[in-house]
Design a protein around this motif. Sequence first.
Motif, mmCIF file in Angstrom:
data_model
loop_
_atom_site.group_PDB
_atom_site.id
_atom_site.type_symbol
_atom_site.label_atom_id
_atom_site.label_comp_id
_atom_site.label_asym_id
_atom_site.label_seq_id
_atom_site.Cartn_x
_atom_site.Cartn_y
_atom_site.Cartn_z
ATOM 1 N N TYR A 98 0.988 -1.240 0.117
ATOM 2 C CA TYR A 98 -0.053 -0.091 -0.042
ATOM 3 C C TYR A 98 0.933 1.338 0.231
ATOM 4 O O TYR A 98 0.549 2.264 -0.536
ATOM 5 N N ALA A 99 2.121 1.154 0.752
ATOM 6 C CA ALA A 99 2.897 2.398 0.861
ATOM 7 C C ALA A 99 3.255 3.133 -0.540
ATOM 8 O O ALA A 99 3.118 4.123 -0.827
ATOM 9 N N ASN A 100 3.719 2.187 -1.578
ATOM 10 C CA ASN A 100 4.237 2.504 -2.788
ATOM 11 C C ASN A 100 3.258 2.378 -3.857
ATOM 12 O O ASN A 100 3.500 2.789 -4.905
ATOM 13 N N GLY A 101 2.313 1.624 -3.438
ATOM 14 C CA GLY A 101 1.334 1.229 -4.560
ATOM 15 C C GLY A 101 0.226 2.274 -4.628
ATOM 16 O O GLY A 101 -0.481 2.499 -5.602
ATOM 17 N N SER A 102 -0.145 2.913 -3.360
ATOM 18 C CA SER A 102 -1.318 3.615 -3.180
ATOM 19 C C SER A 102 -1.030 5.116 -2.604
ATOM 20 O O SER A 102 -1.364 6.121 -3.213
ATOM 21 N N LEU A 103 -0.362 4.927 -1.399
ATOM 22 C CA LEU A 103 -0.278 6.294 -0.583
ATOM 23 C C LEU A 103 0.822 7.117 -1.162
ATOM 24 O O LEU A 103 0.262 8.420 -1.500
ATOM 25 N N GLN A 104 1.940 6.671 -1.612
ATOM 26 C CA GLN A 104 2.881 7.567 -2.262
ATOM 27 C C GLN A 104 2.472 8.262 -3.488
ATOM 28 O O GLN A 104 2.644 9.491 -3.615
ATOM 29 N N PRO A 105 1.953 7.296 -4.450
ATOM 30 C CA PRO A 105 1.606 8.020 -5.520
ATOM 31 C C PRO A 105 0.258 8.904 -5.357
ATOM 32 O O PRO A 105 0.361 9.905 -6.118
ATOM 33 N N GLY A 106 -0.589 8.709 -4.216
ATOM 34 C CA GLY A 106 -1.662 9.666 -3.864
ATOM 35 C C GLY A 106 -1.117 10.976 -3.807
ATOM 36 O O GLY A 106 -1.496 11.888 -4.170
ATOM 37 N N VAL A 107 -0.243 11.053 -3.061
ATOM 38 C CA VAL A 107 0.469 12.327 -2.526
ATOM 39 C C VAL A 107 1.336 12.900 -3.747
ATOM 40 O O VAL A 107 1.289 14.099 -3.803
ATOM 41 N N SER A 108 2.022 12.071 -4.451
ATOM 42 C CA SER A 108 2.742 12.734 -5.610
ATOM 43 C C SER A 108 1.826 13.274 -6.713
ATOM 44 O O SER A 108 2.268 14.245 -7.199
ATOM 45 N N ARG A 109 0.851 12.579 -6.817
ATOM 46 C CA ARG A 109 -0.114 13.138 -7.827
ATOM 47 C C ARG A 109 -0.326 14.683 -7.282
ATOM 48 O O ARG A 109 -0.572 15.555 -8.414
ATOM 49 N N CYS A 110 -0.899 14.610 -6.270
ATOM 50 C CA CYS A 110 -1.133 16.109 -5.722
ATOM 51 C C CYS A 110 -0.132 16.968 -5.646
ATOM 52 O O CYS A 110 -0.349 18.158 -6.174
ATOM 53 N N MET A 111 0.882 16.469 -5.396
ATOM 54 C CA MET A 111 2.208 17.388 -5.306
ATOM 55 C C MET A 111 2.344 17.701 -6.712
ATOM 56 O O MET A 111 2.487 19.258 -7.157
ATOM 57 N N SER A 112 2.351 16.751 -8.013
ATOM 58 C CA SER A 112 2.479 17.423 -9.289
ATOM 59 C C SER A 112 1.357 18.518 -9.893
ATOM 60 O O SER A 112 1.632 19.395 -10.509
ATOM 61 N N MET A 113 0.172 18.253 -9.264
ATOM 62 C CA MET A 113 -0.826 19.338 -9.462
ATOM 63 C C MET A 113 -0.368 20.595 -8.946
ATOM 64 O O MET A 113 -0.694 21.766 -9.752
ATOM 65 N N LYS A 114 -0.235 20.771 -7.799
ATOM 66 C CA LYS A 114 0.172 22.020 -6.951
ATOM 67 C C LYS A 114 1.428 22.601 -7.856
ATOM 68 O O LYS A 114 1.536 23.683 -8.039
ATOM 69 N N VAL A 115 2.472 21.833 -8.233
ATOM 70 C CA VAL A 115 3.517 22.198 -8.785
ATOM 71 C C VAL A 115 3.256 22.952 -10.134
ATOM 72 O O VAL A 115 3.952 23.957 -10.576
ATOM 73 N N ARG A 127 -10.123 15.669 -7.260
ATOM 74 C CA ARG A 127 -10.527 14.262 -7.214
ATOM 75 C C ARG A 127 -9.351 13.457 -6.530
ATOM 76 O O ARG A 127 -9.314 12.642 -5.596
ATOM 77 N N TYR A 128 -8.071 13.983 -6.962
ATOM 78 C CA TYR A 128 -6.617 13.192 -6.304
ATOM 79 C C TYR A 128 -6.855 13.731 -4.844
ATOM 80 O O TYR A 128 -6.333 12.937 -3.967
ATOM 81 N N GLN A 129 -7.254 14.846 -4.582
ATOM 82 C CA GLN A 129 -7.338 15.099 -2.911
ATOM 83 C C GLN A 129 -8.139 14.352 -2.171
ATOM 84 O O GLN A 129 -7.925 13.875 -1.131
ATOM 85 N N GLU A 130 -9.295 14.175 -2.863
ATOM 86 C CA GLU A 130 -10.324 13.400 -2.030
ATOM 87 C C GLU A 130 -9.724 11.959 -2.030
ATOM 88 O O GLU A 130 -10.002 11.154 -0.969
ATOM 89 N N ARG A 131 -9.111 11.508 -3.158
ATOM 90 C CA ARG A 131 -8.565 10.047 -3.188
ATOM 91 C C ARG A 131 -7.448 9.931 -2.010
ATOM 92 O O ARG A 131 -7.390 8.989 -1.293
ATOM 93 N N LEU A 132 -6.663 10.631 -1.773
ATOM 94 C CA LEU A 132 -5.737 10.909 -0.571
ATOM 95 C C LEU A 132 -6.338 10.895 0.682
ATOM 96 O O LEU A 132 -5.815 10.237 1.288
ATOM 97 N N GLU A 133 -7.298 11.352 0.786
ATOM 98 C CA GLU A 133 -8.023 11.733 2.114
ATOM 99 C C GLU A 133 -8.705 10.130 2.492
ATOM 100 O O GLU A 133 -8.612 9.900 3.565
ATOM 101 N N LEU A 134 -9.131 9.654 1.327
ATOM 102 C CA LEU A 134 -9.618 8.103 1.354
ATOM 103 C C LEU A 134 -8.514 7.244 1.682
ATOM 104 O O LEU A 134 -8.493 6.402 2.823
ATOM 105 N N TYR A 135 -7.422 7.494 1.257
ATOM 106 C CA TYR A 135 -6.136 6.644 1.842
ATOM 107 C C TYR A 135 -5.794 6.721 2.847
ATOM 108 O O TYR A 135 -5.455 5.820 3.751
ATOM 109 N N LEU A 136 -5.904 8.038 3.510
ATOM 110 C CA LEU A 136 -5.502 8.306 4.722
ATOM 111 C C LEU A 136 -6.629 7.662 5.826
ATOM 112 O O LEU A 136 -6.136 7.446 6.911
ATOM 113 N N ARG A 137 -7.839 8.079 5.577
ATOM 114 C CA ARG A 137 -8.942 7.652 6.472
ATOM 115 C C ARG A 137 -8.787 6.296 6.563
ATOM 116 O O ARG A 137 -8.876 5.537 7.569
ATOM 117 N N HIS A 138 -8.357 5.398 5.398
ATOM 118 C CA HIS A 138 -8.252 4.126 5.500
ATOM 119 C C HIS A 138 -7.146 3.527 6.426
ATOM 120 O O HIS A 138 -7.455 2.454 7.142
#
Length: 229
Positions: A98-115, A127-138
């Motif tokens: 989950y670490a590098n399969g979901s959580l890390q890409p979840g944060v990286s995608r948001c970072m790319s959008m911000k950059v 949508r990416y932010q909501e997905r990250l929140e879901l990953y964290l809630r999980h």
Amino acid sequence: MLTVHHMCVSQSERIVWLCEELDIEYDLKLHKRSPMFSPQELKDLYEIGTAPVIQDGDLTMGESAACVEYIIHKYGNGRLALPPTHPDYANYLYWFHYANGSLQPGVSRCMSMKVAGLDSSNDVFKRYQERLELYLRHMDGHLGRGNEWLAGKEFTAADIMTVFTLTTMRTFYGYDLSSYSNILAYLKRAVQRPGYKSYREKGESNLPLMIDGPAPENFIEKLKAKSKA
Ligand SMILES: N[C@@H](CCC(=O)N[C@@H](CS)C(=O)NCC(=O)O)C(=O)O
């Protein structure tokens, strides 16, 4: 002897932390970002050029999950991994990946959008932010069900794979953890470990611990300002 290449403020902190937890002999080579991406010496070592990189005899290898598994099985007698006979084996596998399969890409995608200069008025970013929140809630829910560590009672490599994304990675994309009390309690436990403290002393002594709820200071902005100066 095993050589570990660690680029400061990067995913390679996992490998230094792992070696300290396993208490194995290794040669630590520190690299600095140049100014944001990998320095030439890392690119010369490994075609992809990302950190971590390990070297062992003729072997040169990247990818943190591969490095973690290699070191655990080659140098750690399998310690910090759970065997298939262990009742928490599936949990271990799940959270390790989950670490590098979901959580890390979840944060990286948001970072790319911000950059790219976008904000949450952009549908995709939202949508990416909501997905990250879901990953964290999980993850928060799992930790809140009496799991001291991700695989249950035992600290494992699944934790080593995960903590970077919940701490150091927040310097690149400063997300807030305030509403995830179980994750915050988990991070407090993680940084108390002697192995984590040794990694910090050897590999990252100037970086603030990013275990609090509010978003940490943005490292990218600082680097950009420094490279312009
Ligand atoms: N999936 C890879 C990702 C490695 C990665 O992207 N590392 C970043 C540091 S967090 C890096 O080296 N960035 C510098 C660059 O791409 O030049 C792993 O787990 O090792």
